[in-house]
Design a protein around this motif. Structure first.
Motif, PDB file in Angstrom:
ATOM      1  N   ASP A   1       0.849  -1.182   0.000  1.00 44.99           N
ATOM      2  CA  ASP A   1       0.000   0.000   0.000  1.00 44.99           C
ATOM      3  C   ASP A   1       0.892   1.242   0.000  1.00 44.99           C
ATOM      4  N   PRO A   2       0.818   2.110  -1.019  1.00 43.98           N
ATOM      5  CA  PRO A   2       1.718   3.259  -1.090  1.00 43.98           C
ATOM      6  C   PRO A   2       1.515   4.246   0.057  1.00 43.98           C
ATOM      7  N   ARG A   3       0.360   4.229   0.682  1.00 41.54           N
ATOM      8  CA  ARG A   3       0.135   5.128   1.826  1.00 41.54           C
ATOM      9  C   ARG A   3       0.869   4.640   3.058  1.00 41.54           C
ATOM     10  N   GLN A   4       1.154   3.341   3.102  1.00 43.86           N
ATOM     11  CA  GLN A   4       1.790   2.751   4.274  1.00 43.86           C
ATOM     12  C   GLN A   4       3.287   2.540   4.057  1.00 43.86           C
ATOM     13  N   GLY A   5       3.682   2.163   2.876  1.00 48.97           N
ATOM     14  CA  GLY A   5       5.087   1.923   2.574  1.00 48.97           C
ATOM     15  C   GLY A   5       5.565   0.563   3.029  1.00 48.97           C
ATOM     16  N   LEU A   6       6.850   0.316   2.848  1.00 51.62           N
ATOM     17  CA  LEU A   6       7.446  -0.962   3.239  1.00 51.62           C
ATOM     18  C   LEU A   6       7.769  -0.956   4.725  1.00 51.62           C
ATOM     19  N   SER A   7       7.725  -2.133   5.300  1.00 48.18           N
ATOM     20  CA  SER A   7       8.201  -2.262   6.675  1.00 48.18           C
ATOM     21  C   SER A   7       9.724  -2.200   6.642  1.00 48.18           C
ATOM     22  N   THR A   8      10.337  -1.964   7.781  1.00 48.05           N
ATOM     23  CA  THR A   8      11.792  -1.902   7.852  1.00 48.05           C
ATOM     24  C   THR A   8      12.406  -3.225   7.427  1.00 48.05           C
ATOM     25  N   ALA A   9      11.806  -4.314   7.859  1.00 45.68           N
ATOM     26  CA  ALA A   9      12.332  -5.635   7.504  1.00 45.68           C
ATOM     27  C   ALA A   9      12.239  -5.873   5.996  1.00 45.68           C
ATOM     28  N   GLU A  10      11.122  -5.500   5.392  1.00 43.65           N
ATOM     29  CA  GLU A  10      10.951  -5.677   3.947  1.00 43.65           C
ATOM     30  C   GLU A  10      11.926  -4.790   3.174  1.00 43.65           C
ATOM     31  N   ALA A  11      12.129  -3.559   3.630  1.00 44.09           N
ATOM     32  CA  ALA A  11      13.076  -2.658   2.965  1.00 44.09           C
ATOM     33  C   ALA A  11      14.490  -3.214   3.035  1.00 44.09           C
ATOM     34  N   GLN A  12      14.880  -3.762   4.190  1.00 42.36           N
ATOM     35  CA  GLN A  12      16.212  -4.348   4.325  1.00 42.36           C
ATOM     36  C   GLN A  12      16.361  -5.600   3.463  1.00 42.36           C
ATOM     37  N   ALA A  13      15.308  -6.399   3.383  1.00 40.24           N
ATOM     38  CA  ALA A  13      15.349  -7.607   2.558  1.00 40.24           C
ATOM     39  C   ALA A  13      15.492  -7.248   1.083  1.00 40.24           C
ATOM     40  N   ARG A  14      14.751  -6.255   0.648  1.00 35.84           N
ATOM     41  CA  ARG A  14      14.856  -5.845  -0.761  1.00 35.84           C
ATOM     42  C   ARG A  14      16.211  -5.222  -1.059  1.00 35.84           C
ATOM     43  N   SER A  15      16.736  -4.456  -0.113  1.00 35.88           N
ATOM     44  CA  SER A  15      18.052  -3.850  -0.299  1.00 35.88           C
ATOM     45  C   SER A  15      19.119  -4.924  -0.410  1.00 35.88           C
ATOM     46  N   ALA A  16      19.000  -5.969   0.402  1.00 34.47           N
ATOM     47  CA  ALA A  16      19.969  -7.068   0.344  1.00 34.47           C
ATOM     48  C   ALA A  16      19.829  -7.839  -0.962  1.00 34.47           C
ATOM     49  N   ARG A  17      18.599  -7.989  -1.441  1.00 30.75           N
ATOM     50  CA  ARG A  17      18.369  -8.773  -2.658  1.00 30.75           C
ATOM     51  C   ARG A  17      18.723  -8.001  -3.926  1.00 30.75           C
ATOM     52  N   TYR A  18      18.313  -6.720  -4.008  1.00 25.33           N
ATOM     53  CA  TYR A  18      18.459  -5.947  -5.241  1.00 25.33           C
ATOM     54  C   TYR A  18      19.585  -4.921  -5.204  1.00 25.33           C
ATOM     55  N   GLY A  19      20.161  -4.679  -4.046  1.00 25.43           N
ATOM     56  CA  GLY A  19      21.223  -3.684  -3.937  1.00 25.43           C
ATOM     57  C   GLY A  19      20.662  -2.329  -3.549  1.00 25.43           C
ATOM     58  N   PRO A  20      21.536  -1.362  -3.353  1.00 23.36           N
ATOM     59  CA  PRO A  20      21.086  -0.033  -2.917  1.00 23.36           C
ATOM     60  C   PRO A  20      20.280   0.678  -4.004  1.00 23.36           C
ATOM     61  N   ASN A  21      19.411   1.535  -3.565  1.00 13.61           N
ATOM     62  CA  ASN A  21      18.555   2.290  -4.474  1.00 13.61           C
ATOM     63  C   ASN A  21      19.253   3.604  -4.834  1.00 13.61           C
ATOM     64  N   THR A  22      20.244   3.505  -5.715  1.00 10.34           N
ATOM     65  CA  THR A  22      21.007   4.684  -6.111  1.00 10.34           C
ATOM     66  C   THR A  22      20.941   4.848  -7.620  1.00 10.34           C
ATOM     67  N   ILE A  23      21.115   6.072  -8.051  1.00 11.81           N
ATOM     68  CA  ILE A  23      21.130   6.381  -9.473  1.00 11.81           C
ATOM     69  C   ILE A  23      22.581   6.368  -9.939  1.00 11.81           C
ATOM     70  N   ILE A  24      22.839   5.618 -10.991  1.00 12.00           N
ATOM     71  CA  ILE A  24      24.186   5.536 -11.533  1.00 12.00           C
ATOM     72  C   ILE A  24      24.434   6.782 -12.385  1.00 12.00           C
ATOM     73  N   PRO A  25      25.481   7.523 -12.091  1.00  8.10           N
ATOM     74  CA  PRO A  25      25.742   8.731 -12.891  1.00  8.10           C
ATOM     75  C   PRO A  25      26.102   8.377 -14.327  1.00  8.10           C
TER      76      PRO A  25
END
Length: 69
Positions: A9-33
């Motif tokens: 739900d975009p109004r609620q966002g990800l839980s901290t655990a889900e955000a950490q799991a996605r970061s570990a799986r997909y890498g940091p959410n950064t823009i490559i210059p």
């Protein structure tokens, strides 16, 4: 609508655990210059574009055809 069941739900966002799991799986959410190139590289890339040559040929053809007829 089974495809939408796993969406967050975009109004609620990800839980901290889900955000950490996605970061570990997909890498940091950064823009490559982007790599900046000089004007010579940009010009060379432009001159390699076949659409440019097609459009120039059409312009020349139409210019010649309009003068002949």
């Amino acid at each position: 609508m089974q495809r939408l069941d796993g969406l967050v739900d975009p109004r609620q966002g990800l839980s901290t655990a889900e955000a950490q799991a996605r970061s570990a799986r997909y890498g940091p959410n950064t823009i490559i210059p982007g790599v900046r190139s000089g004007w010579r590289t940009t010009l060379a890339d432009t001159l390699r574009d076949p659409m440019l040559w097609f459009l120039l040929a059409v312009v020349v053809k139409e210019s010649v055809a309009s003068e002949v007829f």
